[in-house]
Design a protein around this motif. Structure first.
Motif, PDB file in Angstrom:
ATOM      1  N   HIS A   1       0.832  -1.210   0.000  1.00 28.28           N
ATOM      2  CA  HIS A   1       0.000   0.000   0.000  1.00 28.28           C
ATOM      3  C   HIS A   1       0.864   1.257   0.000  1.00 28.28           C
ATOM      4  CE1 HIS A   1      -2.179   3.330   1.971  1.00 28.28           C
ATOM      5  NE2 HIS A   1      -3.203   2.899   1.258  1.00 28.28           N
ATOM      6  N   ASN A   2       1.854   1.291   0.886  1.00 26.28           N
ATOM      7  CA  ASN A   2       2.708   2.480   0.978  1.00 26.28           C
ATOM      8  C   ASN A   2       3.572   2.658  -0.260  1.00 26.28           C
ATOM      9  OD1 ASN A   2       1.735   3.193   3.494  1.00 26.28           O
ATOM     10  ND2 ASN A   2       3.306   2.080   4.613  1.00 26.28           N
TER      11      ASN A   2
ATOM     12  N   ALA B   1      -3.187   1.686  -7.151  1.00 30.18           N
ATOM     13  CA  ALA B   1      -2.551   0.947  -6.053  1.00 30.18           C
ATOM     14  C   ALA B   1      -3.441  -0.190  -5.567  1.00 30.18           C
ATOM     15  CB  ALA B   1      -2.232   1.902  -4.900  1.00 30.18           C
TER      16      ALA B   1
ATOM     17  N   GLN C   1      -3.451  11.820  -7.275  1.00 34.28           N
ATOM     18  CA  GLN C   1      -4.547  11.216  -6.516  1.00 34.28           C
ATOM     19  C   GLN C   1      -5.859  11.803  -7.024  1.00 34.28           C
ATOM     20  OE1 GLN C   1      -4.132   8.674  -4.897  1.00 34.28           O
ATOM     21  NE2 GLN C   1      -2.701   8.795  -3.185  1.00 34.28           N
TER      22      GLN C   1
ATOM     23  N   LYS D   1       4.150   8.778  -4.836  1.00 36.57           N
ATOM     24  CA  LYS D   1       4.020   9.527  -6.099  1.00 36.57           C
ATOM     25  C   LYS D   1       5.203   9.321  -7.032  1.00 36.57           C
ATOM     26  CE  LYS D   1       6.002  13.817  -4.207  1.00 36.57           C
ATOM     27  NZ  LYS D   1       5.735  15.232  -3.867  1.00 36.57           N
TER      28      LYS D   1
ATOM     29  N   ASN E   1       1.454   3.772  -3.354  1.00 33.20           N
ATOM     30  CA  ASN E   1       0.867   5.096  -3.180  1.00 33.20           C
ATOM     31  C   ASN E   1       1.921   6.198  -3.171  1.00 33.20           C
ATOM     32  OD1 ASN E   1      -2.212   5.433  -2.673  1.00 33.20           O
ATOM     33  ND2 ASN E   1      -1.702   3.455  -1.731  1.00 33.20           N
TER      34      ASN E   1
ATOM     35  N   ARG F   1      -3.994   7.517  -8.436  1.00 32.85           N
ATOM     36  CA  ARG F   1      -2.912   6.685  -7.905  1.00 32.85           C
ATOM     37  C   ARG F   1      -3.439   5.675  -6.895  1.00 32.85           C
ATOM     38  NH1 ARG F   1       0.430  10.456  -6.795  1.00 32.85           N
ATOM     39  NH2 ARG F   1       0.209  10.699  -4.564  1.00 32.85           N
ATOM     40  N   ALA F   2      -4.351   6.110  -6.041  1.00 35.60           N
ATOM     41  CA  ALA F   2      -4.913   5.208  -5.030  1.00 35.60           C
ATOM     42  C   ALA F   2      -5.691   4.063  -5.679  1.00 35.60           C
ATOM     43  CB  ALA F   2      -5.819   5.990  -4.080  1.00 35.60           C
TER      44      ALA F   2
END
Length: 309
Positions: free
Chosen positions: A24-25, A44, A37, A30, A28, A40-41
């Motif tokens: 996740h990190n 992901a 965003q 950039k 996410n 991007r989310a």
């Protein structure tokens, strides 16, 4: 004068439950997925949906934890013995994060942040430094920090690489082997936009070749390939899976873009590509260790710290 050294790395799951946190990190970030965003989310989430179970299985094969965790802790202990500073480490995508060590760093007069990436890239070096400096600014200690962008040409670092290659040879004749430097892949689009990563990788390989020559170590052939490609975009080539098809019977792989062993060296290179190597008729397939706590790498980090002082 109280000094602190902080080793900054990508990180890796401390347990199976952290695999999702890690993915996740990372996706996410950039600098990893360069779209705004909330797009991007969404991307992901799609990547995590497709990769989570596979990633968990891979980490289970490695004992349920990323190798990067233990190797980093040992590196910190070894470096601590040879420098006049307190040594910390922080990870970009898994604990301990930069924010987790900031309270401890407040008591130090000078802080030396050293990325565990010898080659500069926005996706690694800049991402880690920017995140670290942002946290430091929130704690009003950013003015105490010195850092470095790359050190692929550090003589001790290149001696560490050659030392690991010699260790992998284990006394066998280097002339019988092909040596492949495997670098983590990056999209061609990122390179075309000016990222220095590939230039630094090629320059690093040149440095290692010079050190091999100095030590009279000769290989049948020396190549470069790129691993860890994800998605349909064009990445740096040649891809490792294609390079393996071209190689002879005896091969040594060196993970040129990694300073600490992790799932992409001990998992991807050793296990996944090891299976492909068998399929393609490679009879002796070896993967050298990353520098980890090699004495020459300790010397490299010490010299970087002393040059920054």
């Amino acid at each position: 004068m109280k000094r602190a050294i902080v080793l900054m790395n990508m990180g890796g799951p401390n347990n199976i439950n952290e695999v999702k946190v890690f993915l996740h990190n990372m996706f996410n970030d950039k600098y990893i997925i360069g779209v705004p965003q909330p797009i991007r989310a969404i991307i992901a989430k799609l990547i995590i949906f497709r990769r989570l179970n596979i990633a968990k299985k891979n980490y289970e094969e490695l004992g349920g934890v990323s190798p990067i965790v233990g190797y980093t802790k040992r590196l910190v202990r070894r470096l601590q013995k040879v420098v006049d500073a307190k040594v910390f480490y922080e990870m970009r995508y898994t604990p301990p994060f930069a924010k987790d060590i900031m309270k401890d760093l407040k008591e130090y007069d000078e802080i030396y942040a050293i990325p565990m990436y010898p080659h500069y890239s926005k996706t690694t070096t800049l991402s880690s430094i920017e995140d670290f400096m942002k946290c430091a600014k929130e704690h009003k200690i950013d003015n105490k920090i010195k850092t470095i962008n790359s050190y692929y040409d550090n003589i001790f670092y290149n001696q560490a690489i050659v030392d690991r290659i010699k260790e992998c040879l284990n006394g066998d004749d280097s002339n019988d082997f092909e040596l492949v430097f495997s670098a983590h892949g990056l999209t061609q689009r990122t390179i075309d936009k000016g990222d220095l990563y590939q230039k630094h990788i090629l320059a690093n390989v040149k440095c290692v070749k010079e050190e091999l020559k100095k030590q009279n170590i000769n290989f049948k052939k020396i190549d470069i390939a790129y691993q860890s490609r994800v998605g349909p975009m064009k990445w740096l080539q040649p891809y490792m899976e294609d390079k393996l098809k071209e190689l002879g019977k005896k091969v040594i792989i060196y993970p040129i873009s990694f300073t600490v062993d992790n799932s992409e060296t001990l998992g991807e290179l050793v296990l996944e590509y090891g299976e492909l190597a068998k399929k393609y008729g490679i009879e002796d397939y070896r993967v050298a260790k990353a520098p980890n706590n090699n004495p020459y790498f300790i010397a490299a980090l010490k010299s970087i710290y002393e040059d920054l002082k």
